[in-house]
Design an enzyme around this catalytic site. Structure first.
Site, PDB file in Angstrom:
ATOM      1  N   ASP A  33       1.427   2.656   3.539  1.00 28.01           N
ATOM      2  CA  ASP A  33       0.602   3.848   3.338  1.00 28.01           C
ATOM      3  C   ASP A  33       1.462   5.111   3.378  1.00 28.01           C
ATOM      4  O   ASP A  33       1.003   6.168   3.815  1.00 28.01           O
ATOM      5  CB  ASP A  33      -0.540   3.939   4.362  1.00 28.01           C
ATOM      6  CG  ASP A  33      -1.631   4.900   3.893  1.00 28.01           C
ATOM      7  OD1 ASP A  33      -1.653   5.251   2.695  1.00 28.01           O
ATOM      8  OD2 ASP A  33      -2.462   5.311   4.723  1.00 28.01           O
ATOM      9  N   LYS A  55      -9.290  -0.142  -6.093  1.00 26.06           N
ATOM     10  CA  LYS A  55      -9.372   0.487  -4.779  1.00 26.06           C
ATOM     11  C   LYS A  55     -10.722   1.158  -4.579  1.00 26.06           C
ATOM     12  O   LYS A  55     -11.177   1.933  -5.411  1.00 26.06           O
ATOM     13  CB  LYS A  55      -8.250   1.542  -4.674  1.00 26.06           C
ATOM     14  CG  LYS A  55      -8.241   2.348  -3.394  1.00 26.06           C
ATOM     15  CD  LYS A  55      -7.737   1.545  -2.208  1.00 26.06           C
ATOM     16  CE  LYS A  55      -7.935   2.294  -0.898  1.00 26.06           C
ATOM     17  NZ  LYS A  55      -6.746   2.997  -0.439  1.00 26.06           N
ATOM     18  N   HIS A  81       0.868  -1.201   0.000  1.00 26.56           N
ATOM     19  CA  HIS A  81       0.000   0.000   0.000  1.00 26.56           C
ATOM     20  C   HIS A  81       0.891   1.232   0.000  1.00 26.56           C
ATOM     21  O   HIS A  81       1.506   1.558   1.013  1.00 26.56           O
ATOM     22  CB  HIS A  81      -0.914   0.014   1.229  1.00 26.56           C
ATOM     23  CG  HIS A  81      -1.879   1.156   1.205  1.00 26.56           C
ATOM     24  ND1 HIS A  81      -3.239   0.976   1.263  1.00 26.56           N
ATOM     25  CD2 HIS A  81      -1.695   2.492   1.121  1.00 26.56           C
ATOM     26  CE1 HIS A  81      -3.850   2.138   1.211  1.00 26.56           C
ATOM     27  NE2 HIS A  81      -2.925   3.093   1.125  1.00 26.56           N
ATOM     28  N   HIS A 110     -10.546   1.359   1.512  1.00 19.54           N
ATOM     29  CA  HIS A 110     -10.342   2.371   2.553  1.00 19.54           C
ATOM     30  C   HIS A 110     -11.543   2.222   3.487  1.00 19.54           C
ATOM     31  O   HIS A 110     -12.645   2.671   3.166  1.00 19.54           O
ATOM     32  CB  HIS A 110     -10.266   3.788   1.963  1.00 19.54           C
ATOM     33  CG  HIS A 110      -9.992   4.812   3.029  1.00 19.54           C
ATOM     34  ND1 HIS A 110      -8.745   5.346   3.257  1.00 19.54           N
ATOM     35  CD2 HIS A 110     -10.794   5.342   3.974  1.00 19.54           C
ATOM     36  CE1 HIS A 110      -8.806   6.177   4.288  1.00 19.54           C
ATOM     37  NE2 HIS A 110     -10.034   6.191   4.745  1.00 19.54           N
ATOM     38  N   HIS A 132      -4.652  -0.427   5.838  1.00 19.82           N
ATOM     39  CA  HIS A 132      -4.171   0.376   6.979  1.00 19.82           C
ATOM     40  C   HIS A 132      -5.120   0.321   8.185  1.00 19.82           C
ATOM     41  O   HIS A 132      -5.669   1.337   8.601  1.00 19.82           O
ATOM     42  CB  HIS A 132      -3.905   1.821   6.570  1.00 19.82           C
ATOM     43  CG  HIS A 132      -4.919   2.455   5.643  1.00 19.82           C
ATOM     44  ND1 HIS A 132      -6.266   2.475   5.897  1.00 19.82           N
ATOM     45  CD2 HIS A 132      -4.763   3.087   4.452  1.00 19.82           C
ATOM     46  CE1 HIS A 132      -6.887   3.100   4.924  1.00 19.82           C
ATOM     47  NE2 HIS A 132      -6.000   3.468   4.029  1.00 19.82           N
ATOM     48  N   HIS A 163       1.567   5.407  -1.697  1.00 18.43           N
ATOM     49  CA  HIS A 163       1.235   6.582  -2.518  1.00 18.43           C
ATOM     50  C   HIS A 163       2.536   7.160  -3.064  1.00 18.43           C
ATOM     51  O   HIS A 163       3.442   7.485  -2.284  1.00 18.43           O
ATOM     52  CB  HIS A 163       0.540   7.653  -1.670  1.00 18.43           C
ATOM     53  CG  HIS A 163      -0.758   7.191  -1.091  1.00 18.43           C
ATOM     54  ND1 HIS A 163      -1.964   7.375  -1.719  1.00 18.43           N
ATOM     55  CD2 HIS A 163      -1.035   6.505   0.050  1.00 18.43           C
ATOM     56  CE1 HIS A 163      -2.929   6.842  -0.987  1.00 18.43           C
ATOM     57  NE2 HIS A 163      -2.395   6.301   0.093  1.00 18.43           N
TER      58      HIS A 163
HETATM   59  O1  DOR Z   1      -3.430   9.477   5.424  1.00 17.86           O
HETATM   60  C1  DOR Z   1      -3.794   9.182   4.306  1.00 17.86           C
HETATM   61  N1  DOR Z   1      -3.217   9.717   3.211  1.00 17.86           N
HETATM   62  N2  DOR Z   1      -4.819   8.335   4.167  1.00 17.86           N
HETATM   63  C2  DOR Z   1      -5.373   8.094   2.965  1.00 17.86           C
HETATM   64  O2  DOR Z   1      -6.314   7.357   2.918  1.00 17.86           O
HETATM   65  C3  DOR Z   1      -4.888   8.798   1.757  1.00 17.86           C
HETATM   66  C4  DOR Z   1      -3.504   9.224   1.916  1.00 17.86           C
HETATM   67  C5  DOR Z   1      -3.075  10.212   0.858  1.00 17.86           C
HETATM   68  O3  DOR Z   1      -3.385  10.013  -0.316  1.00 17.86           O
HETATM   69  O4  DOR Z   1      -2.403  11.185   1.214  1.00 17.86           O
HETATM   70 ZN    ZN Z   2      -3.344   5.085   1.449  1.00 17.39          ZN
END
Ligand code: DOR
Ligand code: ZN
Length: 357
Positions: A253, A105, A19, A142, A180, A21
């Site tokens: 995450d 997702k 997971h 999520h 998460h 970003h």
């Molecule tokens: O803390 C988070 N940041 N939770 C999420 O679900 C998205 C993520 C983000 O894209 O920054």
């Molecule tokens: Zn995330």
């Protein structure tokens, strides 16, 4: 896995991040190497602006990621589709057949960063879920309700009762990852479920509780979604991660946001932990007396859930102090610099990654 007798080093199969970003553009270029230095593969979240909703968008995004992976790192981004109210099941099927989509997702609309185009009514996407169940495409969730009437600390538990249980009943063969997780309710639900259900656990939810956001003042750098909960939930997560149960595996995450976006009047949710993720997990497993179970959590349970091969290469962590960078620089196209503050910024951690063996 080799754990030397004095617990000074651990050699484990190379891990994957289930997971992650990465964003796009200058931020992507600044952060991707911090993941590829450690992880062989990563499930890349699709919540860009605009989100990744088509096979073509995912394919070109994957190429943009590969273009900025540092030379010498073998790294495979595993792409995901962003579910909306009207994404066609055919698009998912095509994306899976062409080897582009590894999963899809589900963001409940308005539940988190870049989720405005997410799903407003989960029941309304049943035809998509039916297709995913039949083609074996995992659903990544999520797991928070976006209902403003629900207390923010209860949104995960309410999501499980209100949406996840009915969804798993409607689609008993659908492979689902509850992403998460942050609560003892989620831990108990996942470990006792008879569905093909797993959960990812982040390093920060293993290390901080909700006090971190308010220690001596308001600390937006510890604000993420789902928000960290009470201490008893953190303890439940640590037990789960170190339990050796295959339904719990690594997903950082890691979610970079530049300082201005974190510190505005409406600061973004997200903790950027890529520079110290595996080192943080190692600390947690060591503190729990479970270093011998780190490899399964980091490198085995994820691939086995996704039906992917285990990585061949190994990495070694040594008990050497490692100092986490204070700030990560991002150079925009107009040559301006912005900065991202990493998790554990400027701190010294007990484990550090050394060269391949
Ligand atoms: O803390 C988070 N940041 N939770 C999420 O679900 C998205 C993520 C983000 O894209 O920054
Ligand atoms: Zn995330």
């Amino acid at each position: 896995m080799v754990l030397d007798s004095s617990f000074e080093s651990i050699t484990l199969r190379q891990p994957d991040d289930w997971h992650l970003h990465l964003r796009d553009g200058a931020v992507l270029a600044a952060v991707v190497g911090m993941t590829s230095r450690v992880f062989r593969r990563a499930i890349v979240m699709p919540n860009l602006s605009p989100p990744i909703k088509s096979v073509d968008a995912a394919r070109t995004y994957r190429q943009r990621i590969l273009d900025v992976v540092p030379k010498g790192d073998a790294f495979s981004p595993l792409m995901t589709a962003y579910l909306t109210d009207d994404l066609s099941p055919d698009e998912l099927e095509l994306g899976q057949r062409e080897g582009v989509f590894t999963a899809a997702k589900l963001y409940p609309a308005n539940s988190t960063t870049n989720s405005t185009e997410g799903v407003t009514d989960i029941r309304a996407i049943d035809s998509v879920l039916e297709t995913m169940e039949s083609i074996g495409l995992p659903l990544l969730v999520h797991g928070e309700v976006a209902d403003p009437d629900v207390d923010i600390f209860d949104r995960e538990a309410v999501f499980i009762d209100r949406y996840l249980i009915p969804l798993l009943n409607r689609f008993p063969e659908l492979r689902v990852v509850l992403e998460h997780i942050t609560t003892e309710q989620a831990v108990q639900f996942v470990e006792s479920s008879l569905s093909p259900l797993a959960a990812t656990i982040t390093p920060h939810h293993l290390q901080i509780n909700r006090n971190a956001m308010f220690a001596g003042g308001l600390r937006s750098d510890f604000y993420c979604l789902p928000v960290a909960k009470r201490e008893r939930h953190r303890i439940a997560l640590r037990r789960a991660a170190t339990s050796g149960k295959p339904c719990f595996f690594l997903g950082t995450d890691s979610a970079p946001h530049v300082r201005g976006a974190k510190q505005s009047t409406c600061g973004c949710a997200g903790i950027f932990n890529a520079p110290c993720a595996i080192e943080s997990y190692a600390e947690v497993f060591e503190e729990e007396g479970a270093l011998q179970r780190l490899e399964a959590f980091a490198s085995e349970f994820g691939p086995s859930f996704y039906g992917l091969p285990l990585n061949e290469k190994k990495i070694t962590l040594k008990r050497n102090d490692c100092v986490v960078p204070s700030l990560i620089e991002v150079q925009n196209t107009d040559k301006c610099f912005e900065h991202i503050l990493p998790y554990h910024s400027g701190e010294t951690l007990r484990w550090s990654l050394c060269e391949d063996v």
